[in-house]
Motif scaffolding. Structure first.
Motif, PDB file in Angstrom:
ATOM      1  N   UNK A   1       0.792  -1.198   0.081  1.00 55.99           N
ATOM      2  CA  UNK A   1       0.029  -0.077  -0.084  1.00 55.99           C
ATOM      3  C   UNK A   1       0.711   1.253   0.049  1.00 55.99           C
ATOM      4  N   UNK A   2       0.972   1.833  -1.212  1.00 53.87           N
ATOM      5  CA  UNK A   2       2.098   2.970  -1.347  1.00 53.87           C
ATOM      6  C   UNK A   2       1.145   4.240  -1.336  1.00 53.87           C
ATOM      7  N   UNK A   3      -0.005   4.131  -1.757  1.00 53.45           N
ATOM      8  CA  UNK A   3      -0.844   5.286  -1.815  1.00 53.45           C
ATOM      9  C   UNK A   3      -2.237   5.043  -1.573  1.00 53.45           C
TER      10      UNK A   3
ATOM     11  N   UNK B   1       0.606  -1.536   4.354  1.00 52.24           N
ATOM     12  CA  UNK B   1       1.560  -0.973   3.859  1.00 52.24           C
ATOM     13  C   UNK B   1       3.077  -1.607   4.545  1.00 52.24           C
ATOM     14  N   UNK B   2       2.808  -2.533   5.196  1.00 50.11           N
ATOM     15  CA  UNK B   2       4.027  -3.144   5.987  1.00 50.11           C
ATOM     16  C   UNK B   2       4.451  -4.510   5.559  1.00 50.11           C
ATOM     17  N   UNK B   3       5.680  -4.468   4.990  1.00 54.38           N
ATOM     18  CA  UNK B   3       6.103  -5.866   4.372  1.00 54.38           C
ATOM     19  C   UNK B   3       6.103  -7.003   5.360  1.00 54.38           C
TER      20      UNK B   3
ATOM     21  N   UNK C   1       5.887  -4.364  -7.705  1.00 54.58           N
ATOM     22  CA  UNK C   1       5.888  -2.950  -7.727  1.00 54.58           C
ATOM     23  C   UNK C   1       4.743  -2.653  -8.469  1.00 54.58           C
ATOM     24  N   UNK C   2       3.571  -3.472  -8.387  1.00 52.88           N
ATOM     25  CA  UNK C   2       2.243  -2.957  -8.980  1.00 52.88           C
ATOM     26  C   UNK C   2       1.319  -2.469  -7.980  1.00 52.88           C
ATOM     27  N   UNK C   3       1.603  -0.929  -7.775  1.00 51.12           N
ATOM     28  CA  UNK C   3       0.983  -0.170  -6.922  1.00 51.12           C
ATOM     29  C   UNK C   3       0.171   0.929  -7.194  1.00 51.12           C
TER      30      UNK C   3
ATOM     31  N   UNK D   1      -6.856  -4.408  14.011  1.00 51.59           N
ATOM     32  CA  UNK D   1      -6.104  -3.039  13.887  1.00 51.59           C
ATOM     33  C   UNK D   1      -5.705  -2.741  12.322  1.00 51.59           C
ATOM     34  N   UNK D   2      -5.771  -1.526  11.893  1.00 53.11           N
ATOM     35  CA  UNK D   2      -5.546  -1.229  10.866  1.00 53.11           C
ATOM     36  C   UNK D   2      -4.197  -1.382  10.070  1.00 53.11           C
ATOM     37  N   UNK D   3      -3.996  -1.801   8.884  1.00 50.69           N
ATOM     38  CA  UNK D   3      -2.703  -2.060   8.472  1.00 50.69           C
ATOM     39  C   UNK D   3      -2.130  -1.085   7.226  1.00 50.69           C
ATOM     40  N   UNK D   4      -2.739  -0.080   7.407  1.00 51.34           N
ATOM     41  CA  UNK D   4      -2.092   0.933   6.678  1.00 51.34           C
ATOM     42  C   UNK D   4      -2.470   2.310   7.341  1.00 51.34           C
TER      43      UNK D   4
END
Length: 738
Positions: free
Chosen positions: A147-149, A161-163, A191-193, A563-566
């Protein structure tokens, strides 16, 4: 369907003919022998035409087997939230089956928000059973792109967003799916973001960011999950499309990680025959043909890995070395799936799967805010509940792109709440806003009629009137699965809520302060009214049992524990990619924010998010003790365990997610302030205390040194940080790596 039945008959006939000419059972049919030996035996029996045939599609979702040898076809199905309905052989139109209505499971954003590895395993096992029953041997999922954006239209299909968290959650899913003899096809590598220019955008990213942020979840799926298949992405990297990318497919996936499985193209993701031959692709699907390129022959013969490939071999430009490698991997896939006589039969659309989906949804729902304890709704004191918003009634299993489903049933939030409340309170509904009245995607029709002739002013007046007379107001809003929202094909246009929902919420809270906003989405949204609204719930896309699960949490039958992941940014410029103008790019997009994605950016820039990564409240409260380490210093070969006592200080049972972050106090290269490296979910009765222990090794301390092209753990001082979120730090302890 007739075609399929005929093929089954031919398989049996050809196998009989092949075996009748021999005195002993061929090695490739002997499942007591090692798979590699069986593959080699089958390979040497195949003709050139048979080898070419099995590496490309023969229909929208299938590829040939080897009929003469009794090796079945491969059948793919879209996931990762349910088994897609059948389409016609050569078309996207519905096939018209009456027995292909699946259980819709929660979107992967909701699964990740459970932070529960056991539920990830249950999810994978359940959806794998559905795929197996429908005779699919490859599930096109799960997705683990980062989750980049918050504008990426496909974020709802991924795990945040966390690997590290994504890697921890993908492994049980993959193993659960494959326990059914169905391959998990992890996507979209890599890299498909974004969806903007997704078929051609070239991603520019440094090696360190690639290895530390965008590859770890895929690596976990391959090495720890032993995934049998990987799907390439549409976009480019190093100037090459990712469905035939020398560096990521050959050098990294196969070379560094030792991947033995099949690389499958995304549908239409192949662009060049020679690159497809040499750069790691095994199976080609969905390439665009006009059906005329080869006269009356099958249009699929025009694929890059079909007649064009054979022609290059016949001209002597290529030998069969690369072809044989591809065929070996496809045969291995068959022996692990369709040729495994011990694989279970699966089950489909079952009550058991519905209950699994409900449990996952319950634990994935996140209580973001709860001032004045508006939630849970106390039915002993509440006589009238106002439910407002289109998302309270709109079916969300249809739409969104390839994850669109034909669900056996879908419980709406309004129906779920009415069913649970029963006669204990009146539930009154008002539309409030009109978003998307359609209910048709790819021929799957919801049957809902959401057309609205009243004006926006009339809808607002009705909503305010209903809210004014209620004890509590629950607004179900957020996004939907239409274009430019949470949907494949296009990215969102902005962070704000669509359809003028912000104004609706501001007007409603003026007439009733007991307002709950339930955000149905797979993405963060802006909340300019946050200081006036006492309770906010992240409701995700929750599948068939979504309405029941939401009701369970809203009335307190289930204590929220997700809990949210982004991170939820206050405004778009608080997101790192947007802060530097690097989204969506043009022909290229430069990931110049580097490692600083999500909470890493907020920590570095000291930006306070609307809601931080890892945040989620409960109807009870928890008290943390001081974290301790079992040693103050560790050698490179050691492990170290951190332990913290957690007490439930409230009046009801609840679950808390204890998060371990690691901070490198002095590094030769820039590092994030802290990074998630461990977590445990613990359930506590009222007043109960438990010790929670999390163990790490030096991999949790390492960074990727792009000059050495290796992971490095530098000796020195580190800090272990225990938090209830990335921003809610409870305790710290220092330790040293020798």
């Amino acid at each position: 369907m007739i075609k399929q039945l005929i093929r089954v008959g031919f398989f049996a006939l050809f196998v009989f003919q092949d075996l009748s000419a021999q005195n002993q059972k061929p090695l490739y049919l002997d499942d007591t022998k090692p798979i590699d030996a069986r593959v080699e035996d089958a390979l040497k029996r195949m003709t050139l035409d048979e080898k070419i045939a099995i590496i490309h599609a023969q229909s929208k979702f299938s590829s040939p087997g080897v009929a003469r040898l009794g090796i079945p076809e491969n059948w793919m199905t879209d996931g990762p939230h349910g088994i897609r309905s059948e389409v016609k052989w050569d078309e996207w139109d519905q096939a018209g089956w009456t027995n292909d209505s699946c259980i819709a499971f929660p979107a992967l954003t909701a699964l990740a928000a459970t932070w529960n590895r056991d539920l990830s395993s249950l999810y994978g096992k359940s959806i794998g059973e559905e795929a197996r029953f429908r005779n699919k041997n490859v599930l096109l999922g799960p997705g683990v792109n980062i989750y980049r954006t918050p504008l990426n239209g496909r974020n709802f299909e991924y795990m945040g967003e966390d690997p590290f968290l994504s890697g921890q959650m993908v492994v049980p899913y993959v193993k659960g799916v494959q326990s059914n003899g169905v391959a998990a096809c992890v996507k979209h590598f890599a890299l498909n973001n974004q969806e903007t220019e997704r078929h051609g955008v070239d991603v520019i990213v440094d090696d360190r960011t690639l290895y530390e942020i965008y590859l770890p979840a895929f690596k976990a799926a391959v090495i720890d999950g032993q995934a049998w298949a990987i799907m390439g992405a549409y976009n480019k990297y190093k100037g090459q499309h990712l469905c035939h990318n020398q560096y990521l497919l050959n050098d990294v996936l196969r070379g560094e990680w030792g991947f033995k499985g099949v690389v499958i193209s995304d549908w239409g993701g192949v662009h060049d025959t020679k690159q497809a031959i040499t750069n790691g692709l095994d199976m080609e699907f969905g390439s665009w043909t006009d059906g005329l390129a080869w006269g009356k022959s099958n249009a699929y013969d025009g694929y890059y890995l079909a007649k064009p490939y054979k022609a290059l071999i016949e001209k002597g430009e290529f030998g069969t070395k690369e072809l044989d490698e591809k065929v070996r991997r496809v045969l291995r896939l068959s022996f692990l799936t369709t040729m495994d006589k011990n694989r279970p039969f699966g089950s489909f659309g079952s009550e058991e799967h519905g209950l699994a989906g409900r449990k996952i949804a319950q634990e994935g729902i996140v209580l973001l805010k709860n001032d004045r304890s508006v939630l849970p709704v106390d039915l002993k004191k509440t006589k009238r509940i106002a439910v407002i918003g289109e998302n309270a009634i709109k079916m969300m299993t249809v739409g969104g792109g390839s994850s669109s489903l034909k669900a056996k049933y879908e419980i709406s939030p309004l129906d779920g709440l009415k069913k649970r409340v029963g006669k204990e309170a009146d539930v009154v509904y008002a539309r409030g806003y009109v978003g998307d009245a359609s209910g048709n995607y790819n021929g799957v029709v919801t049957g809902q009629n959401l057309e609205e002739k009243r004006s926006a002013a009339e809808l607002l007046a009705e909503a305010k009137n209903v809210a004014r007379s209620a004890d509590v107001v629950i607004v179900f809003g957020g996004l939907n699965k239409s274009d430019f929202q949470d949907s494949e094909g296009n990215d969102r246009k902005g962070l704000e809520l669509p359809y003028n929902q912000d104004n609706l919420i501001k007007e409603l809270v003026k007439v009733n302060k007991n307002l709950v906003f339930v955000n149905i989405s797979g993405n963060a949204v802006a909340m300019p009214w946050i200081n006036e609204v006492p309770s906010v719930v992240q409701g995700w896309f929750l599948g068939s049992e979504g309405g029941n699960a939401l009701a369970d949490v809203l009335v307190g039958d289930v204590n929220p524990s997700g809990k949210i992941t982004f991170s939820f940014p206050v405004k778009l410029s608080d997101n790192s990619a947007h802060s530097i103008g690097e989204f969506p790019g043009g022909k290229t997009v430069n990931y110049s924010e580097g490692l600083f994605v999500g909470y890493r950016h907020h920590d570095k820039s000291k930006i306070k998010p609307l809601f931080p990564f890892g945040h989620g409240l409960s109807y009870t409260t928890f008290e943390y003790g001081k974290v301790t380490a079992d040693k103050k210093s560790m050698a490179a070969s050691d492990k170290i365990t951190f332990t913290v006592a957690v007490k439930n200080t409230g009046k009801r049972e609840g679950s808390e997610i204890v998060q371990l972050y690691i901070s490198d106090l002095k590094s030769s290269l820039p590092r994030p302030v802290k990074e998630l490296k461990g977590f445990e979910k613990v359930t506590l009765k009222a007043g109960e205390t438990k010790n929670v222990s999390i163990t790490i090794d030096k991999s949790a301390l390492s960074f990727f040194d792009d000059k050495k092209h290796d992971w490095v753990a530098e000796p020195g001082d580190f800090e272990a940080i225990i938090g209830a979120s990335s921003a809610n730090i409870k305790s710290k302890v220092k330790f040293t790596l020798q």
